[in-house]
Write a protein that holds these residues in place. Structure first.
Motif: not given
Lengths: 516, 407
Positions: B242-252
């Motif tokens: 969930y944290i990584l999938s936020m579009n601010l930082i570009g995913g996995t």
């Protein structure tokens, strides 16, 4: 003969969990004489000496020790040494990379305010060395002198502690004939100086030559105290009789062997000591084992039984190994453990904990450790098949464990031994060499182990069983070889063998009779 | 500890204890940093900055289980990184070739160590101490001057994410957060899928092995415990997803995929392969292993070759992340890897240790690094704190073992 006793041990009883090692032992040692203590492996000789020297502190045994007229309550070796009792173990307690002088005064340093006085150390050491007939410089490193001389350094070390009673445990076991003779001569010299000695020995000829009195211990009891000069007319046969003369009980399963073709043979198998490469440990051994046959290998401590077995099992012991092994008549090479296993030859060690098991791994992983390739497909273990195999042996051999995932170190000795057997049985070998398979195991578990061994033979495997317990060999084996000083001294069938005849063959020294 | 709890958790008690410790440390720092620790960019950089510990700990685990140690991995990282950098900087080698060359050098480093340890039988402590100096020196020679300016694709290994192939989906939890909070943003579908597949995969493989065990009449773990573990681990995966999938930082992060794959591979190698079993056998009782037909020298050799391989992977990741080859790279990496293993319950005397434990150990180290950095704790103090935690972890391990032996 005077009745001036330097040492009296009265009613000594010492129990270990599950075992009574000593039971009401009484000995009396006259001042200035040489005593020999004999008995089979495990008879209690060493335990008795450990009680005397304070290794087993006062209170951990019952009975009393009177030394030099005083009742003794030693709590440690230091206490007994302070009174003048010094023990020299078979495994010498010298620090190999220190000098002779340093070793003589180790723990007893010639020092002022913690600073070692080297002049004093070396001068006193030189004087002590002269007393034991050594001409080495005190600054010589111990590792650079032979075992015979190291033994003499041990005695010099004892003299430095003003020894009154010197105890030597198998002092000549690792020595050649010249060194042995030299040592015995020295002990006679010490006697002339008034020092009393107790020698624990298996070598009956040696005992006859040196002892004034021989004490025989069997199964933790004093059996006899024989005056070697008096009217007793003590023969080696008498000593042997006292060492082994126990009634045979029926504690072995009935077994009718079906003996087939020869499965294994060695010819002229000779092995030298791994470090002291001049010393022969196994000397021209010839023996064979047939399918369905349980063959015993009897020998006293230091006879070279384990050394022979380990050298056969992939040259795991020794140096300069020569001789030829045959598997079902075909010559085979056995230079690595892998080769031995490929040829269906496996070895279950006498020291389960050090060489046989990985105590922190599970029962399952230990059982499959040798036959793991059989459970693997391109290097990947088939986990469920592995579990089934281990479960199968747990049931078949009645290994008592909560689950097969328990670390094997948590099991009792008997169950650990069953794990070792399962491990080797799973490799489907043709010859199993079992080294002391029932050591340290209670009677009930022993019976189970014998049953497993019988079943292995009935399955057409050859079994070579090494044991210190003569009744066990007589109860289980179809044929028994005896080993003394690395040589096979006899091969007797079960029907002809008695404890006495085996012991006679096991104590046969070089040149003391014809060998087979 | 009551016997019933012991029965439920069985031999993995230690494992759960260390997991709990990780959770507690995360919570402490989450609170102490006022939530900053679990902000997406910090989770991202936690992964990025500690990937090397995870990678090296995988190799170090097997080295330590077998009863050895490797002090040279930090220098190895600098040395291999310098060669990879040199190839791209001076010869303008294609970055894929440079990476492959780096792996090859890593294997050679492993062969070098393994030769001395396994065949000449020099204690690994001495061999790798010598190698530590040797490779650090060689790294200085090659990368005496920092080399930078590598191809974009190379730098992406450690700095890039999987592309946003499938677009974004609306955040189902958006309503829980105030407007404008990063936690309410849209979610990268690739990341979400990976997270969900990971959880489903864990449950399916776990279930299948359970069924097979029952078919073979083998004892199985209690159902409650299995489900409990699935819920715990599954939740952790989903939270990170969930944290990584936020579009601010570009995913996995690509790095996460790489490390995840390595963890799965090594978990398999240590638990399911003959080689893995032999590593434990050699470390638990070398003589018994030898007398059971295990080629102990070959096992020792392969362990170091494997360590060399992972050192190369760590070197590539480190060089990529920095975008430069530096002679001083990899300073004290060996200590981080060793500490991760010990914190994770690997026995100092060899024979015992698990991939999961070492990974949790590495994460504990990572969270400490990250948390203390966010709190702007002086790096010297960070070092001191990590040292004390290592000592504490090993002491606890040994004392509890001693107690269980007395019991």
């Amino acid at each position: 003969m005077s009745d001036d006793y330097i040492l009296q041990m009265r009613g000594i009883t010492k129990e270990f969990p599950g075992v009574k090692a000593l039971s009401d032992v009484n000995i009396a040692v006259r001042r200035g004489e040489i005593y020999a203590i004999c008995g089979e492996n495990g008879a209690g000789k060493s335990t008795l000496m450990e009680v005397l020297s304070g290794v087993h502190p006062h209170g951990s045994y019952s009975g009393e020790i009177i030394f030099d007229g005083e009742l003794c309550t030693f709590r440690s070796i230091r206490d007994s040494e302070a009174k003048g009792i010094v023990i020299i173990h078979q495994e010498l307690a010298l620090s190999p990379f220190l000098s002779i002088g340093e070793n003589i005064f180790i723990g007893n340093e010639r020092a002022k305010f913690g600073v070692i006085d080297w002049r004093e150390t070396n001068a006193q050491a030189a004087a002590l060395l002269a007393r034991v007939g050594l001409t080495e410089h005190p600054q010589t490193i111990v590792a650079d002198i032979g075992v015979g001389k190291q033994q003499l350094v041990e005695i010099a070390k004892a003299l430095a502690k003003h020894v009154k009673l010197l105890i030597l445990d198998e002092p000549t076991a690792a020595l050649n004939d010249d060194d042995s003779e030299n040592l015995l001569q020295l002990i006679r010299g010490l006697k002339a100086e008034g020092i009393t000695s107790i020698i624990i020995s298996h070598k009956l000829a040696e005992i006859e030559a040196i002892a004034d009195t021989t004490i025989v211990i069997r199964d933790g009891h004093t059996i006899s105290s024989l005056d070697m000069h008096g009217g007793d007319d003590v023969s080696q046969a008498r000593i042997i009789h006292d060492m082994v003369g126990r009634p045979l009980e029926h504690r072995f399963p009935e077994h009718n062997p079906t003996i087939g073709e020869e499965v294994f043979r060695v010819e002229d198998w000779t092995v030298f000591h791994p470090i002291d490469t001049e010393r022969k440990v196994v000397d021209g051994v010839n023996l064979n084992v047939r399918r369905g046959e349980i063959v015993g290998l009897a020998g006293l401590m230091g006879a070279g039984r384990t050394e022979f077995a380990m050298s056969v099992f992939g040259h795991s012991y020794g140096s300069r190994i020569s001789g030829q092994a045959y598997k079902a008549g075909q010559p085979v090479a056995l230079t690595t453990v892998d080769q031995a296993m490929d040829n269906g030859i496996v070895y279950a060690t006498e020291d389960r904990k050090r060489y046989g098991l990985n105590l922190i791994q599970s029962v399952k992983e230990n059982i499959t450790s040798a036959g793991l390739p059989k459970l693997a497909h391109v290097g990947v273990i088939e986990t469920e098949a592995e579990g089934s195999v281990a479960e199968g042996y747990r049931r078949e051999l009645n290994i008592k464990t909560p689950t097969i995932e328990v670390p094997v170190g948590k099991l009792s000795g008997g169950n650990q031994q069953k794990v070792v057997l399962a491990k080797w049985i799973y490799t489907d070998p043709d010859l199993l060499i079992l080294d002391e398979p029932t050591r340290g195991i209670d009677v009930g578990a022993k019976y189970e182990i014998y049953t497993i061994i019988d079943a292995l033979a009935d399955a057409g495997k050859g079994v070579l069983m090494i044991s210190s317990e003569l009744p066990e060999l007589l109860g289980v084996c179809d044929r028994i070889y005896t080993l003394a000083e690395g040589r096979i001294t006899g091969c007797v069938s079960r029907s002809q063998a008695t404890q006495e005849s085996l012991m006679q063959l096991m104590t046969m020294e070089k040149g003391s009779g014809d060998t087979l | 500890m009551s016997s019933t709890i012991k029965d439920i958790f069985g031999k993995n008690l230690r494992q759960y204890g260390i997991m709990l410790a990780l959770v507690v440390i995360v919570l402490i720092f989450a609170v102490a940093t006022q939530g900053k620790l679990i902000m997406p960019d910090n989770v991202w950089s936690l992964i990025q900055q500690n990937a090397y510990v995870l990678i090296l700990a995988l190799g170090m685990l097997m080295v330590i289980i077998a009863g050895h140690i490797d002090l040279s991995v930090g220098s190895g990282v600098a040395f291999i990184g310098a060669i990879v950098g040199w190839m791209m900087y001076t010869w303008h080698t294609n970055w894929v070739l440079a990476v492959l060359a780096g792996i090859a050098v890593g294997l050679l480093v492993g062969v070098w160590q393994g030769f001395w340890v396994a065949f000449v039988r020099i204690p690994a402590f001495v061999v790798t101490l010598a190698s530590m100096l040797l490779f650090r020196g060689l790294a200085q020679v090659i990368a005496g001057r920092t080399m930078a300016g590598f191809p974009q694709d190379f730098n992406k290994i450690a700095n890039g994410s999987l592309p946003n192939w499938f677009g974004f989906i609306a955040n189902p939890l958006a309503g829980l957060f105030p407007k404008g909070s990063p936690f309410g943003a849209e979610l990268d579908l690739v990341t979400v899928l990976i997270g969900v597949i990971a959880v489903v995969g864990m449950v399916i493989t776990g279930w299948r092995s359970r069924v097979r065990q029952i078919q073979h009449n083998l004892p199985v773990e209690s159902m409650g415990l299995t489900i409990g573990r699935w819920v715990g681990v599954g939740l952790a995966i989903l939270v990170i997803t969930y944290i990584l999938s936020m579009n601010l930082i570009g995913g996995t992060p690509i790095l996460l995929v790489l490390v995840g794959a390595l963890i799965l591979i090594y978990a398999f190698v240590t638990t399911r392969t003959v080689f893995g079993r032999h590593v434990y056998a050699v470390g638990g009782n070398r003589m018994a292993a030898l007398l059971s037909g295990v080629n102990t020298a070959r096992v020792d050799f392969m362990i170091f070759v494997n360590m060399g391989f992972l050192t190369a992977v760590a070197a590539i990741v480190t060089t990529s992340r920095a975008g430069a080859a530096v002679a001083a790279a990899g300073q004290s990496f060996e200590l981080d890897a060793i500490a991760a293993c010990f914190i994770g319950g690997t026995a100092v005397t060899g024979g015992i240790g698990r991939v999961s434990g070492a990974m949790i150990g590495a994460l504990i180290m990572g969270v400490l690094n990250q948390g203390l950095s966010i709190l702007t704790v002086d790096t010297n103090w960070q070092m001191a704190i990590k040292g004390l935690i290592l000592l504490l972890a090993v002491t606890w391990d040994l004392v509890s073992k001693r107690r269980s032996r007395l019991a």
